[in-house]
Design an enzyme around this catalytic site. Structure first.
Site, short mmCIF file in Angstrom:
data_model
loop_
_atom_site.label_atom_id
_atom_site.label_comp_id
_atom_site.label_asym_id
_atom_site.label_seq_id
_atom_site.Cartn_x
_atom_site.Cartn_y
_atom_site.Cartn_z
N GLY A 618 -74.37 11.35 -18.88
CA GLY A 618 -75.08 10.28 -18.18
C GLY A 618 -74.92 9.00 -18.95
O GLY A 618 -74.24 8.98 -19.98
N PHE A 620 -77.01 7.63 -20.71
CA PHE A 620 -77.71 7.72 -21.99
C PHE A 620 -76.86 8.43 -23.04
O PHE A 620 -77.09 8.28 -24.22
CB PHE A 620 -79.00 8.52 -21.80
CG PHE A 620 -78.73 9.87 -21.23
CD1 PHE A 620 -78.40 10.94 -22.05
CD2 PHE A 620 -78.72 10.06 -19.85
CE1 PHE A 620 -78.09 12.16 -21.51
CE2 PHE A 620 -78.41 11.29 -19.32
CZ PHE A 620 -78.09 12.35 -20.15
N GLY A 621 -75.89 9.25 -22.59
CA GLY A 621 -75.11 10.04 -23.52
C GLY A 621 -74.76 11.38 -22.91
O GLY A 621 -74.77 11.52 -21.69
N ASP A 735 -86.97 8.89 -11.23
CA ASP A 735 -85.60 9.25 -10.87
C ASP A 735 -85.57 10.66 -10.30
O ASP A 735 -84.79 11.50 -10.74
CB ASP A 735 -84.68 9.11 -12.09
CG ASP A 735 -83.22 8.99 -11.68
OD1 ASP A 735 -82.95 8.82 -10.47
OD2 ASP A 735 -82.34 9.07 -12.56
#
Ligand SMILES: *[C@@H]1O[C@H](CO)[C@@H](O)[C@H](O)[C@H]1NC(C)=O
Ligand SMILES: *[C@@H]1O[C@H](CO)[C@@H](O)[C@H](O)[C@H]1NC(C)=O
Ligand SMILES: *[C@@H]1O[C@H](CO)[C@@H](O)[C@H](O)[C@H]1NC(C)=O
Ligand SMILES: *[C@@H]1O[C@H](CO)[C@@H](O)[C@H](O)[C@H]1NC(C)=O
Ligand SMILES: *[C@@H]1O[C@H](CO)[C@@H](O)[C@H](O)[C@H]1NC(C)=O
Ligand SMILES: *[C@@H]1O[C@H](CO)[C@@H](O)[C@H](O)[C@H]1NC(C)=O
Ligand SMILES: *[C@@H]1O[C@H](CO)[C@@H](O)[C@H](O)[C@H]1NC(C)=O
Ligand SMILES: *[C@@H]1O[C@H](CO)[C@@H](O)[C@H](O)[C@H]1NC(C)=O
Ligand SMILES: CC(=O)N[C@H]1CO[C@H](CO)[C@@H](O)[C@@H]1O
Length: 898
Positions: A618, A620-621, A735
Site C-alpha cells: 500500500g 504506507f509500505g 477506509d
C-alpha cells in the site's frame, strides 16, 4: 467480464438470383440460404461469422405453425453488429429486423436488449412483451453500408435475432415536411391499410415490400367499410408510392359525424404521420383533419379518381388521436403511416477521433475502439456528453509520458492517467481548458512543469504517490476553482505557497519530507530527526549537530541564517516542552500493552525470514507474512520511512491498537519501534480478503453463496459497530472497503486497517489537514462539501460493500454499460424497484427474496446521499441479522422439501 465482439457481415457482392427483386437483401440469421416465394433469395449469415450460436424454433401463430432459424450471442454480452451493404443511389432504405425467442433455450426467460442503427440507438427490444418482435426502420442512406447492432443489457439475457431484411424505398420517400433535417431515422409505429380486414399486404403487391397491416381494431367505434375497385384511380402521384391495392380500400364514416383513430405509442417522442387518401368513390368528400384535438387541416377534399397525402409532425406525444370531421359527404381515409422520429446524433469531431486512435496505439493495446467514440455507446474508458468526449480513464498501462496527442482532446473534463508509469514533468495538458479533474497519481512524475496553471477550470488535481521534487510552484495558486490538491507521498519540501491557503481548497501533504504552510516550523523534519533520539538518548548531541548541518544544506545561504536559527530555536523549545514525554525502550516496556508485544527488529527479521514473502502493498509500505517462534502466523506491516508517524503519534497509535480487542477486528499482536523503523504486527488471516473472494479466481467466488455473504456482512458490521460504539475513544475507520475485510479459515470476517493514524489532526500538528484515506467508489459524497468524515461516512462505505455483496461487482467498473459505471448510482434505482435481475448471477435462484429485499433495502439506506438519511451501524447490524436468519430458514425449508 463483458466482451465487445463485432460480428461483421459484409457481403460485398450481390449473390441473388437473376430475378431476385432489385436491391433486396434478406439475411436468414442462423439459417441456410434458400429461395422463398416470389423468388426472394434468403442468404444465410452463417458464412460471415464465427460468433453466435444458431438454433431453430417452431411456434404457432394464429392458425399456422412457423419454424424459423435464430442466431443468439451467449459469449458477447457487449455488442454484436451486422454490417450490410447499401446501394448508394438510393435516398432511403427500409430495414426490417425480426427477433424471436419463443423459449428456444427452454429457460422461459425472454431477453431484452437494445438495437442501434449507425450512431443511433433506435429501440429496446423486450421479448417479454412481444415475441416475435419486428422492428422496421427507415434509414437515410448516407453511407455505402449500414451497421445494425444488438446491445446487450446486463442481466437481461442473451440477444437473439431471426432475420434482417433491407428493402430499397422510392427516391425521396418519407422526407416531406422533414426537410432540413436529413439526419433522421424513422421507426415504424403503424402502417395501416384502412378499410381492409383480410390480412397483410406486402411484396409483390407492394414492390417495396412494406407490410401493410389490416385495419381491424384501430377505430372500434366506427363501421369499417371497404370499397374495392369501385373507381379506377387515374394517377398515383405520391412520392411514397403506396400500392394500388392499399389505396383501393378506405375506411369511411358510416353514421356519426366524425371518424377517429386512437393509436397508442411506445414512447413519448416526436412522430411523423402520413395520411393517404384516394378518390375511390364518385363523390368528393371534404372534412377537417384533427390531430390530438387540434384542427390541422381544415376542409380537405378528396377528389374523385385522384390520390393525395397529408404529412404531419407532432412533437412530444405519447398517444395519437386522428379525427376526420365531416364537412361535406362522409370523411374517409385510405391508409395511415406513423413513425417515431429519431435524430441521428452528430459524429464526434474527427480531431478527437484521430487523437484517440493515436492514443490507443500508444497504449500498445487493442482497446476495441471502433466506429464513433460516443455513439451509439461510448467506447470503453471514455465518457461523452453528446458527441463530445468529456472523460478519459486509462490506468494500469504503460504510457510513460503524456504525449502531445492528449492536448487534442479539447472537450475533456476528466482525465485519469493514474498508474500509467508517467515520468518526467507534467506536460501537454495546457490546452485542456475544460478540464475539471486531473488524476496523475501513482506515477513517477518528477516535476510540475509549467502547464498546470493554464487549467483554469481545474477542481481536483491528484498528484499523490509520485516522485515530485522541490517546492510547490506558486502558480498553482492561480487555479481559483481548485478544491482538492493531493500531494501525498512525494518528495516535496518547503513551505506551501500562501495562495493555496484558502477556504474551499483542501491540500493534502502527508508523506512528504517537509511540506506545510508554515515557513517557520518544519515538523516532519524535526520528527524524523527526533526519532532516533527517542530510543537512543545517548545520541542526542550528535543528532543536534546533524540537524543543523541538514538545515544548512537545505536552505543553503547566509541570507537565511536568521530563519535557520529561528527554526532551530523553535525546535529546541518544542523539544524542551516534549522532553517529559520522550519515551525510552525501558519506559515503553513498562506501559500496559495488554497482550501485545514489543518486538525487536531482529525478531521481526527472523519471523519474516528476512522479509521474504510480501502479502500486500500500500502507499504506507508493504505487508509481509511471518511466523513467531511459538508458531503463530502473523502479518507484518512495515511503514515506509516517509509515512512514519512522529514518535508520540506512533506510541499513541500502538497503545490504542493494543487496547482494542474484538472478535471481528483483526487482532494486533505487537509492534517494533526502533530508529526509522515502525512496524506493526497483526494476526495473519489465511482466508484472504473479501475482495479476493468476490473478484478473485472463480473457485473462491463460488464458496460465497448468499448465506455466507450475509454472514460476512454481519461480522463486518459487528466489528464496525464496536469501533463506533464500543471502543474508547470511538473510532471512525475512514477506509471501509472489501479489501479491508479479511476472513479467517472458518470464514469469520474481521475488519482490518483501523486505528488512529488516519485522524490525527488534533493531536499531531505535523498533519496539515484532515487526512482522508478513503478509496474511490467508497467515499462519502458528503465529504466533498463538508471535508469531514463521520461515522456515517463509514456507514456509506459499508453500504457500498453490501451492494458489492449483492451485485458481485466492483464499486466503479467500466465493464458494463456506461450507466452502470458507478455501482451506487446504478444499483440504487434498480434495487429500489425490486429489480433483482442485477443480483450477482452466481446467487440466482438460491436466495430468499425476502432476505434479499431486506439486505438490499438496508444497503440502499446506507448509501443515501444525505448522511442524516443513513442508519447507524447498529441498526444496519440488526437488519442484516434478520436478513441472515431469513435466509437460514429459507435454506432449511428448501432442504426439507427436497
Ligand atoms: C422466378 O425466377 C425464375 C427464373 O429465375 C422465373 O422463371 C420465374 O418466373 C420467377 N418467378 C416469379 C414469381 O417471379
Ligand atoms: C455456443 O457455441 C459454442 C461453440 O460452438 C459452445 O461451446 C457453447 O456451449 C454454445 N452455447 C450455447 C448456450 O449453446
Ligand atoms: C461509412 O461508415 C463507416 C463506418 O461504418 C465510416 O468509417 C465511413 O467513414 C462512413 N463513410 C461515410 C461517407 O460517411
Ligand atoms: C380473404 O383472402 C383469402 C385469400 O387470402 C380469400 O380466399 C378470401 O376470399 C378473402 N376474403 C374476403 C372477404 O375478401
Ligand atoms: C405529381 O406531383 C408533383 C408534386 O407533388 C407535381 O409537381 C406534378 O405535377 C404531379 N404530376 C402529376 C402527373 O400529377
Ligand atoms: C379524439 O379527438 C376527437 C376530436 O378532437 C374527440 O372528439 C374524441 O373524443 C377523441 N377521442 C379520444 C379517444 O380521445
Ligand atoms: C373545421 O375547421 C375550421 C377551422 O378550424 C372550423 O372553423 C370549422 O368549424 C371546422 N369544422 C368542423 C365540422 O369541425
Ligand atoms: C492560512 O490563512 C489564514 C487566514 O488567511 C491564517 O490565519 C493562517 O495562519 C494561515 N495558515 C498558515 C499555516 O499559514
Ligand atoms: C393549421 C395547422 O395546424 N397546420 C399544421 C399542420 O401540421 C403541419 C406539420 O405538422 C404544420 O406544419 C402545420 O402548421
Amino acid at each position: 467480464m463483458l466482451f465487445l465482439v463485432d460480428l461483421v457481415l459484409f457481403s460485398g457482392f450481390w449473390v441473388f438470383g437473376s430475378s431476385n427483386p432489385d436491391g433486396f437483401l434478406s439475411l436468414s440469421c442462423g439459417g441456410s440460404s434458400y429461395t422463398a416465394a416470389y423468388n426472394i433469395s434468403w442468404v444465410s449469415d452463417n458464412d460471415y461469422t464465427e460468433t453466435g450460436n444458431t438454433s431453430t424454433v417452431t411456434y404457432i401463430e394464429g392458425t399456422s405453425t412457423s419454424s424459423v432459424p435464430i442466431r443468439f450471442f451467449p459469449d458477447s454480452r457487449g455488442r454484436v453488429c451486422y454490417k450490410v451493404p447499401v446501394r448508394k443511389d438510393l435516398t432511403s432504405v427500409l430495414i426490417r429486423a425480426k427477433f424471436v425467442y419463443k423459449n428456444y433455450d427452454s429457460q422461459n426467460q425472454p431477453p431484452a436488449f437494445r438495437v442501434s442503427l449507425g450512431r443511433r440507438i433506435t429501440s429496446t427490444v423486450d421479448l417479454r412483451t412481444k415475441d416475435p418482435w419486428i422492428e422496421e426502420l427507415v434509414w437515410p442512406v448516407n453511407n455505402d453500408s449500414l451497421m445494425l447492432c444488438l446491445l446487450a443489457v446486463k442481466g437481461r439475457g442473451i440477444p437473439v435475432i431471426s432475420s434482417l431484411e433491407v428493402r430499397p424505398l422510392p427516391l425521396g420517400a418519407y422526407r416531406r415536411s422533414l426537410e432540413g433535417s436529413p439526419d433522421i431515422i424513422l421507426r415504424r409505429s403503424y402502417r395501416i391499410n384502412s378499410g381492409y380486414t383480410n390480412g397483410t399486404i406486402r411484396f409483390p403487391s407492394d414492390p417495396f415490400d412494406r407490410i401493410w397491416d389490416p385495419d381491424q381494431s384501430f377505430a372500434p367505434f366506427h363501421a369499417s367499410l371497404s370499397f374495392n375497385r369501385l373507381t379506377r384511380l387515374s394517377s398515383l402521384n405520391i412520392t411514397e408510392n403506396p400500392p394500388a391495392s392499399v389505396l383501393e380500400t378506405a375506411r369511411v364514416l358510416a353514421r356519426k359525424d366524425s371518424l377517429s383513430y386512437t393509436l397508442s405509442l411506445d414512447t413519448l417522442g416526436d412522430y411523423y404521420i402520413i395520411l393517404y387518401f384516394a378518390g375511390i368513390l364518385s363523390l368528393s368528400p371534404s372534412f377537417n383533419v384533427t390531430i390530438n384535438n387540434e384542427v390541422n387541416q381544415s376542409d380537405y377534399t378528396v377528389t374523385s379518381s385522384e390520390a393525395g397525402t397529408l404529412y404531419f409532425t407532432q412533437r412530444s406525444i405519447s398517444k395519437l388521436n386522428i379525427t376526420f370531421e365531416k364537412i361535406k359527404f362522409n370523411p374517409q381515409v385510405n391508409a395511415i403511416e406513423v413513425y417515431e422520429i429519431l435524430q441521428i446524433p452528430p459524429e464526434a469531431s474527427s480531431t478527437t477521433v484521430s487523437a484517440l486512435k493515436v492514443i490507443e496505439q500508444f497504449t500498445g493495446k487493442d482497446l476495441g475502439w471502433q466506429e464513433d467514440p460516443c455513439t451509439p455507446l461510448p467506447w470503453k474508458h471514455i465518457e461523452c456528453e453528446g458527441s463530445h468526449v468529456t472523460s478519459l480513464f486509462l490506468s494500469q498501462i504503460n504510457l510513460r509520458s503524456i504525449s502531445p496527442t492528449f492536448g487534442d482532446l479539447l472537450d475533456l473534463k476528466t482525465l485519469d492517467l493514474h498508474n500509467t508509469s508517467l515520468t518526467g514533468a507534467i506536460q501537454n495538458v495546457g490546452s485542456l481548458q475544460h478540464l475539471k479533474q486531473l488524476n496523475l497519481s501513482f506515477n513517477q512524475l518528477k516535476a510540475f512543469g509549467s502547464e498546470l496553471e493554464d487549467l483554469v477550470n481545474l477542481e481536483v488535481l491528484d498528484l499523490q504517490n509520485n516522485s515530485l521534487q522541490g517546492s510547490v510552484p506558486e502558480t498553482l495558486g492561480k487555479l481559483k476553482t481548485l478544491r482538492l490538491l493531493n500531494l501525498e507521498n512525494n518528495n516535496l519540501v518547503g513551505p506551501l505557497p500562501q495562495s493555496l491557503n484558502r477556504t474551499g481548497l483542501e491540500v493534502r501533504t502527508t508523506g512528504n519530507p517537509c511540506l506545510s504552510f508554515s515557513s517557520l516550523s518544519c515538523n516532519n523534519v524535526s520528527s524524523t530527526i527526533d526519532t532516533p533520539q527517542v530510543t537512543i538518548p545517548l545520541n542526542k548531541k550528535h543528532k543536534k549537530q546533524n540537524r543543523i548541518a541538514i538545515l544548512l544544506g537545505v536552505s543553503g545561504g547566509a541570507l537565511f541564517a536568521t530563519i535557520i536559527i529561528f527554526v532551530f530555536m523553535s525546535i529546541l523549545t518544542r523539544r524542551q516542552r516534549n522532553k517529559e514525554r520522550d519515551i525510552t525502550r525501558e519506559e515503553l516496556k513498562m506501559q500496559n500493552w495488554n497482550t501485545s508485544r514489543i518486538f525487536s527488529h531482529k525478531e521481526i527479521k527472523l519471523a519474516t525470514r528476512n522479509f521474504k514473502e510480501v502479502i500486500g502493498r500500500g502507499s504506507f509500505g508493504s505487508v509481509y507474512r511471518g511466523k513467531l517462534p511459538d508458531g503463530k502466523q502473523v502479518a507484518v506491516k512495515v511503514r515506509l520511512d516517509r509515512t512514519q508517524l512522529g514518535a508520540d503519534s506512533f506510541i499513541n497509535e500502538v497503545h490504542l491498537l493494543s487496547q482494542i480487542r474484538h472478535q471481528n477486528l483483526v487482532s494486533f499482536e505487537g509492534f517494533c519501534y526502533e530508529p526509522k523503523r515502525q512496524i506493526l504486527v497483526y494476526e495473519y488471516l489465511p482466508g484472504g480478503s473479501l475482495a479476493d473472494h468476490l473478484y478473485g479466481p472463480s473457485s473462491k467466488k463460488l464458496s460465497l453463496n448468499w448465506v455466507s455473504r450475509l454472514k460476512v456482512a454481519v461480522d463486518a458490521a459487528k466489528g464496525l459497530d464496536y469501533l463506533h460504539n464500543g471502543s474508547e475513544p470511538r473510532i471512525i475507520h475512514r477506509d471501509v472497503k472489501c479489501s479491508n475485510i479479511l476472513l479467517d479459515k472458518d470464514m469469520n470476517a474481521k475488519i482490518s486497517d483501523f486505528g488512529l493514524s488516519k485522524q490525527f489532526t488534533k493531536t499531531d500538528a505535523s498533519h496539515v489537514t484532515t487526512v482522508v484515506k478513503g478509496t474511490a467508489g467508497y467515499l462519502d459524497p458528503e465529504y466533498y462539501s463538508t471535508l469531514q468524515l463521520t461515522e456515517k461516512s463509514d456507514v456509506y462505505s459499508f453500504g457500498v460493500v453490501l451492494l458489492e455483496l449483492i451485485c458481485g461487482r466492483e464499486p466503479l467498473s467500466h465493464l458494463g454499460s456506461p450507466d452502470s459505471f458507478n455501482l451506487v448510482l446504478w444499483a440504487r434505482p434498480n434495487l429500489q424497484a425490486g429489480a433483482f435481475e442485477i443480483v450477482d448471477d452466481i446467487l440466482k435462484d438460491t436466495f430468499d427474496p425476502e432476505s434479499m429485499r431486506k439486505a438490499a433495502s438496508v444497503a440502499i439506506r446506507c448509501v443515501a446521499r444525505d448522511a442524516s438519511g443513513r442508519p447507524s451501524i447498529a441498526e444496519v447490524l440488526t437488519q442484516l441479522k434478520e436478513a441472515y436468519s431469513l435466509q437460514l430458514s429459507y435454506l432449511a425449508a428448501s432442504a426439507h422439501t427436497d
